[in-house]
Every structure is written in structure tokens, then in C-alpha cells.
Write an enzyme that holds these catalytic residues in place. Structure first.
Site: not given
Ligand SMILES: [Zn+2]
Length: 291
Positions: A82-83, A179-180, A207-208, A229, A232
Site C-alpha cells: 500500500d501507499h 483515511h481513518g 481508499h478510505g 482497501n 482502519t
């Protein structure tokens, strides 16, 4: 069955418009639990590692652990980095055996990001690996990468030109996710996925996703987000299961019992997402494996 190239899992998911869970594991327990979830639901699965996890465990020990587990499962699975903004680590992971990498050049200007992504695609090709590209940073910090500031969103044509120039296998567009955990309900831009897929029909990456509704997931997947993805949600399941167990069993010192409780929570979280994404039962026999 075993480890297959990432494209083998995602080509079909993209064509049939279901989503494959791409879950960020943090250790051997979470790795085993998500593989067990995919096995239980006969689903293909992408296992992801953040750069932070690779650095903390070490690329070789982490990869050895992955192969020892993954070679035993009866569903197609693949390993993604990932990233990763660091080219050295991209090279290390490709050389070690990762099947797919996200070169995160979102901090670079687009010309430089394009130039470097072209190099990463060429490098990955040499290993039969795939590359996910990104030009807009996803809002929120994930394992030390990213920022809380709202990133710049470029016109769709800029993303389309990047995809064309670099030849990335998949692309992570900015669509309003973060994200989060969401502090308020996100304003999504799902039409960006549709517009990109219309001009460049390649798998898009969501994402996220933690905190999105089932409807938001299925809508984005129907538009072409074939890789979804999950990071979290795993962290929450993992940490809260430890906390629950310790609160419920204050005088007990029984690691296997605690770990079994944590494993069950992580497996349940993975199964819930696989079901929502529509990939349960999609573990078709595969034709090629990665040696
Ligand atoms: Zn991400």
C-alpha cells in the site's frame, strides 16, 4: 492455489463489477484471520501491507510468513504494498515477491510523478507485478503517510492523461473518501469513477472505505472500483477485541484465549466486507500461479 498475479484477481472483478477486499494486515494473526475469512467465503483476496508494517517486520520475514500461509489456502490471493512514496522500498518489495505496489507520488508534481511512475511500471513488469497509481493524496494519515489537509483534486482529464502516459494497471482517484474515521458523513464524487472508467477501463481503487454505507460501497464498485482497501476497520477490530477481552477477563493471563478472541473479531470484520463487496463465491479456479 495459491498466490496468483494481482491482475488475475482484479481483471475478473472489474469485468464482472464486484469488489475484492484488499485488507491491510499488521501481523501473522491478522494475516491468518483474513485468509481464513476468504477461504470460508470462497472469495479472492488481496492482502496488503503498509510501508510501516514492512519496515517493522522486515520485508523478508513478512514475505516468508505470507507465503507459508498463502500457499495453503484454496482461494486466489495476492500481496500488495500500500501507499509507498519510497522507490527503494518499492524495489525491495518487488524483488522480494510482492505482486502489486502502490507508488504514491501524490506529493510530487504531476510531471515528476508521471516520470517516476513510468519507471516503477517498467520495474514491476520485470517481475510480472502490477502497479497502482495515484496523483491526488487521499485525505488523512495512514500509518505515517499522508496529511489531514484536503488534497488537491485535479480535473478528470489530468488523471486520464496520467493513466495513459504511465500504463498503470489500476488507479486510485480522489472521490471524497478519507483515511481513518469520518468525523462527518463524506461528500462523495462517485461520478469521477464513472468518467475515468469510460475513458480508461482499468480497475479503480477505493481508499478510505471505513465508515461508508453498504449502498456507497456497492455504488462505487458498480462504477468500477474493483479493489476496495480496508485498513482502519481492521485496526479497530484488532484493538477493540483486545480491549474487550481484557475488560471481560481482568484476572486472566491466557494468551491463546485472548488471541482466539481477537482472531474471531478480525475474521468476522473481513467476512462482513467480503459479503458487501460481492466477492463471496468468486474464487474460480486459476490458470497461473506465482512461483
Ligand atoms: Zn489509502
Amino acid at each position: 492455489m495459491p498466490v496468483v498475479p494481482a491482475r488475475e484477481i482484479l481483471d475478473r472483478a472489474f469485468a464482472e463489477r464486484y469488489g475484492v477486499a484488499a485488507i491491510n494486515i499488521v501481523d501473522d494473526l491478522t494475516l491468518e484471520a483474513v485468509l481464513a475469512a476468504a477461504t470460508n467465503l470462497q472469495a479472492p483476496l488481496i492482502v496488503q501491507t503498509s510501508l510501516k508494517t514492512v519496515k517493522s517486520i522486515g520485508a523478508r520475514p513478512l514475505y516468508a510468513m505470507w507465503r507459508a500461509r498463502a500457499d495453503e489456502v484454496p482461494v486466489p490471493v495476492t500481496l500488495h504494498l500500500d501507499h509507498c512514496p519510497d522507490r527503494e522500498w518499492i524495489s525491495t518489495c518487488l524483488r522480494t515477491g510482492w505482486n502489486m505496489v502502490l507508488f504514491d507520488g501524490s506529493e510530487l508534481d504531476i510531471a515528476e510523478n508521471t516520470r517516476q511512475t513510468i519507471d516503477v511500471v517498467a520495474e514491476a513488469d520485470g517481475y510480472g507485478a502490477q502497479v497502482e497509481g495515484e496523483i491526488e493524496s487521499v485525505v488523512g494519515v495512514e500509518d505515517g503517510i499522508g496529511s489531514e489537509e484536503g488534497g488537491m483534486v485535479h480535473p478528470v482529464e489530468v488523471s486520464a492523461r496520467f493513466i495513459e502516459a504511465t500504463g498503470v494497471y489500476s488507479f486510485a482517484p480522489a472521490i471524497g473518501t478519507a483515511h481513518g474515521l469520518y468525523k462527518s458523513s463524506p461528500h462523495l464524487m462517485p461520478e469521477r469513477v464513472t468518467e475515468l472508467v469510460e475513458t480508461h477501463p482499468i480497475p479503480m481503487v477505493l481508499h478510505g472505505g471505513t465508515g461508508l454505507s453498504e449502498e456507497q460501497f456497492t455504488d462505487l464498485i458498480a462504477r468500477g472500483c474493483a479493489k476496495v482497501n480496508i485498513s482502519t476497520a481492521l485496526k479497530i477490530a484488532f484493538v477493540e477485541a483486545h480491549r474487550d477481552y481484557l475488560e471481560a477477563n481482568p484476572g486472566k493471563h491466557d494468551p491463546p484465549a485472548m488471541l482466539a478472541h481477537v482472531r474471531a473479531a478480525v475474521k468476522e470484520m473481513a467476512e462482513r466486507h467480503i459479503r458487501i463487496f460481492g466477492s463471496a463465491g468468486k474464487a474460480a479456479p486459476t490458470t497461473s500461479t506465482v512461483s
